[in-house]
Design an enzyme around this catalytic site. Structure first.
Site, PDB file in Angstrom:
ATOM      1  N   ASN A   1       0.848  -1.194   0.000  1.00 15.84           N
ATOM      2  CA  ASN A   1       0.000   0.000   0.000  1.00 15.84           C
ATOM      3  C   ASN A   1       0.889   1.253   0.000  1.00 15.84           C
ATOM      4  OD1 ASN A   1      -1.394   2.287   1.115  1.00 15.84           O
ATOM      5  ND2 ASN A   1      -3.032   0.933   1.799  1.00 15.84           N
ATOM      6  N   ALA A   2       0.837   2.020  -1.097  1.00 13.91           N
ATOM      7  CA  ALA A   2       1.751   3.154  -1.268  1.00 13.91           C
ATOM      8  C   ALA A   2       1.577   4.205  -0.168  1.00 13.91           C
ATOM      9  CB  ALA A   2       1.541   3.794  -2.636  1.00 13.91           C
TER      10      ALA A   2
ATOM     11  N   ASP B   1      -0.490  -4.177   9.925  1.00 12.88           N
ATOM     12  CA  ASP B   1      -1.870  -4.532   9.604  1.00 12.88           C
ATOM     13  C   ASP B   1      -2.759  -3.559  10.345  1.00 12.88           C
ATOM     14  OD1 ASP B   1      -3.437  -6.379   7.954  1.00 12.88           O
ATOM     15  OD2 ASP B   1      -4.473  -6.766   9.840  1.00 12.88           O
TER      16      ASP B   1
ATOM     17  N   ARG C   1      -0.933   4.659  13.458  1.00 13.56           N
ATOM     18  CA  ARG C   1       0.372   4.187  12.964  1.00 13.56           C
ATOM     19  C   ARG C   1       1.508   4.929  13.668  1.00 13.56           C
ATOM     20  NH1 ARG C   1      -1.233   4.419   8.267  1.00 13.56           N
ATOM     21  NH2 ARG C   1      -1.851   2.236   8.362  1.00 13.56           N
TER      22      ARG C   1
HETATM   23  O1  LIG Z   1      -1.564  -5.318   3.586  1.00 12.57           O
HETATM   24  P1  LIG Z   1      -0.743  -4.223   2.964  1.00 12.57           P
HETATM   25  O2  LIG Z   1       0.029  -4.662   1.771  1.00 12.57           O
HETATM   26  O3  LIG Z   1       0.116  -3.501   3.951  1.00 12.57           O
HETATM   27  O4  LIG Z   1      -1.757  -3.076   2.397  1.00 12.57           O
HETATM   28  P2  LIG Z   1      -3.333  -3.021   2.687  1.00 12.57           P
HETATM   29  O5  LIG Z   1      -3.863  -1.757   2.110  1.00 12.57           O
HETATM   30  O6  LIG Z   1      -3.989  -4.310   2.246  1.00 12.57           O
HETATM   31  O7  LIG Z   1      -3.388  -2.881   4.258  1.00 12.57           O
HETATM   32  P3  LIG Z   1      -4.194  -3.720   5.339  1.00 12.57           P
HETATM   33  O8  LIG Z   1      -4.361  -5.130   4.915  1.00 12.57           O
HETATM   34  O9  LIG Z   1      -3.523  -3.455   6.652  1.00 12.57           O
HETATM   35  O10 LIG Z   1      -5.621  -3.039   5.326  1.00 12.57           O
HETATM   36  C1  LIG Z   1      -5.773  -1.808   5.970  1.00 12.57           C
HETATM   37  C2  LIG Z   1      -6.831  -0.964   5.312  1.00 12.57           C
HETATM   38  O11 LIG Z   1      -7.342  -0.082   6.337  1.00 12.57           O
HETATM   39  C3  LIG Z   1      -7.371   1.242   5.900  1.00 12.57           C
HETATM   40  N1  LIG Z   1      -6.422   2.075   6.656  1.00 12.57           N
HETATM   41  C4  LIG Z   1      -5.386   1.665   7.442  1.00 12.57           C
HETATM   42  N2  LIG Z   1      -4.697   2.717   7.919  1.00 12.57           N
HETATM   43  C5  LIG Z   1      -5.300   3.809   7.413  1.00 12.57           C
HETATM   44  C6  LIG Z   1      -5.043   5.191   7.514  1.00 12.57           C
HETATM   45  O12 LIG Z   1      -3.987   5.664   8.178  1.00 12.57           O
HETATM   46  N3  LIG Z   1      -5.858   6.024   6.876  1.00 12.57           N
HETATM   47  C7  LIG Z   1      -6.903   5.569   6.165  1.00 12.57           C
HETATM   48  N4  LIG Z   1      -7.199   4.294   5.991  1.00 12.57           N
HETATM   49  C8  LIG Z   1      -6.404   3.407   6.615  1.00 12.57           C
HETATM   50  C9  LIG Z   1      -6.955   1.256   4.438  1.00 12.57           C
HETATM   51  O13 LIG Z   1      -8.103   1.265   3.648  1.00 12.57           O
HETATM   52  C10 LIG Z   1      -6.204  -0.052   4.254  1.00 12.57           C
HETATM   53  O14 LIG Z   1      -6.354  -0.580   2.967  1.00 12.57           O
HETATM   54 MG   LIG Z   2      -3.550  -6.052   3.194  1.00 15.46          MG
END
Ligand SMILES: O=P(O)(O)OP(=O)(O)OP(=O)(O)OC[C@H]1O[C@@H](n2cnc3c(O)ncnc32)[C@H](O)[C@@H]1O
Ligand SMILES: [Mg+2]
EC number: 3.6.1.66
Length: 198
Positions: A13-14, A71, A184
């Site tokens: 996730n960028a 996560d 985070r």
């Molecule tokens: O698993 P990775 O590859 O790290 O990337 P991902 O986007 O799939 O990440 P997650 O499985 O942890 O899912 C977390 C989701 O929760 C949301 N999220 C997490 N932190 C956030 C933030 O700081 N601001 C907004 N949305 C957030 C966002 O939509 C993410 O896609």
């Molecule tokens: Mg993920």
């Protein structure tokens, strides 16, 4: 204490990668798991912590380097904590815009007083793929779900997340400000303390 010269960030996730990098500072040379594979592992855990460990082990296996995974997700009170660990695929894989639209629809009749929510972040750091003692850090960020999106910064659910301590959405915060307040940021501060970087 674990000393690190290089670390793989186990995220595809960028938006998240950018924040993790800024929060880590420049004491550690950071690589991204995308250098090693485009394929994300299946997130089959029942908790944020299990999924973070699973992603970290996967990246450590691919890279042969220590790996840090995040996560995270959004837990909404009126939805019994959903979308929670399913936040990334809440609308079935349609991405951030579809997830946000589904969330607004699910809360359409819910009054302000019942729109409480929190962002959750679990970080897992493993020294190698089979590390029996991962470092785990967690952070929460309390807020409320808006009735319409606001702001263009950040990623994911940021445009819908009202930040009471700043009186704006988290997508209206400058990145440095989000990185002082967010789930985070809180988890990463603990991690930096554990690593002797803070
Ligand atoms: O698993 P990775 O590859 O790290 O990337 P991902 O986007 O799939 O990440 P997650 O499985 O942890 O899912 C977390 C989701 O929760 C949301 N999220 C997490 N932190 C956030 C933030 O700081 N601001 C907004 N949305 C957030 C966002 O939509 C993410 O896609
Ligand atoms: Mg993920």
């Amino acid at each position: 204490m674990m000393t690190l010269s290089q670390l793989v960030l186990a995220s595809h996730n960028a938006g998240k990668l950018k924040e993790l990098q800024a929060l880590l500072g420049n004491a550690v040379r950071v690589r991204s798991v995308g250098e090693f594979s485009d394929v994300a592992p299946e997130e089959t855990g029942l908790s944020f912590v299990e999924n973070a460990i699973l992603k970290a082990r996967h990246a450590a296996r691919l890279s042969g380097l220590p790996a840090l995974a995040d996560d995270s997700g959004l837990a909404v009170d009126a939805l019994g904590g959903a979308p929670g660990i399913h936040s990334a695929r809440y609308a079935g894989g349609g991405g951030d815009a579809a997830n946000n639209a589904k969330l607004l629809e699910a809360l359409r009749e819910v009054p302000d007083a019942e729109r409480g929510a929190r962002f959750v972040c679990a970080l897992a750091l493993v020294r190698h793929a089979e590390d029996p003692l991962p470092i785990i850090c967690e952070g929460l960020w309390q807020g409320r779900i808006l009735h319409a999106p606001r702001g263009t910064e950040g990623f994911g659910y940021d445009p819908l997340f009202w930040v009471p301590e700043r009186g704006c959405s988290s997508a209206e915060l400058a990145s440095a400000e989000k990185n002082r307040l967010s789930h985070r940021a809180r988890a990463m501060l603990q991690l930096r303390q554990r690593l002797g970087l803070a």
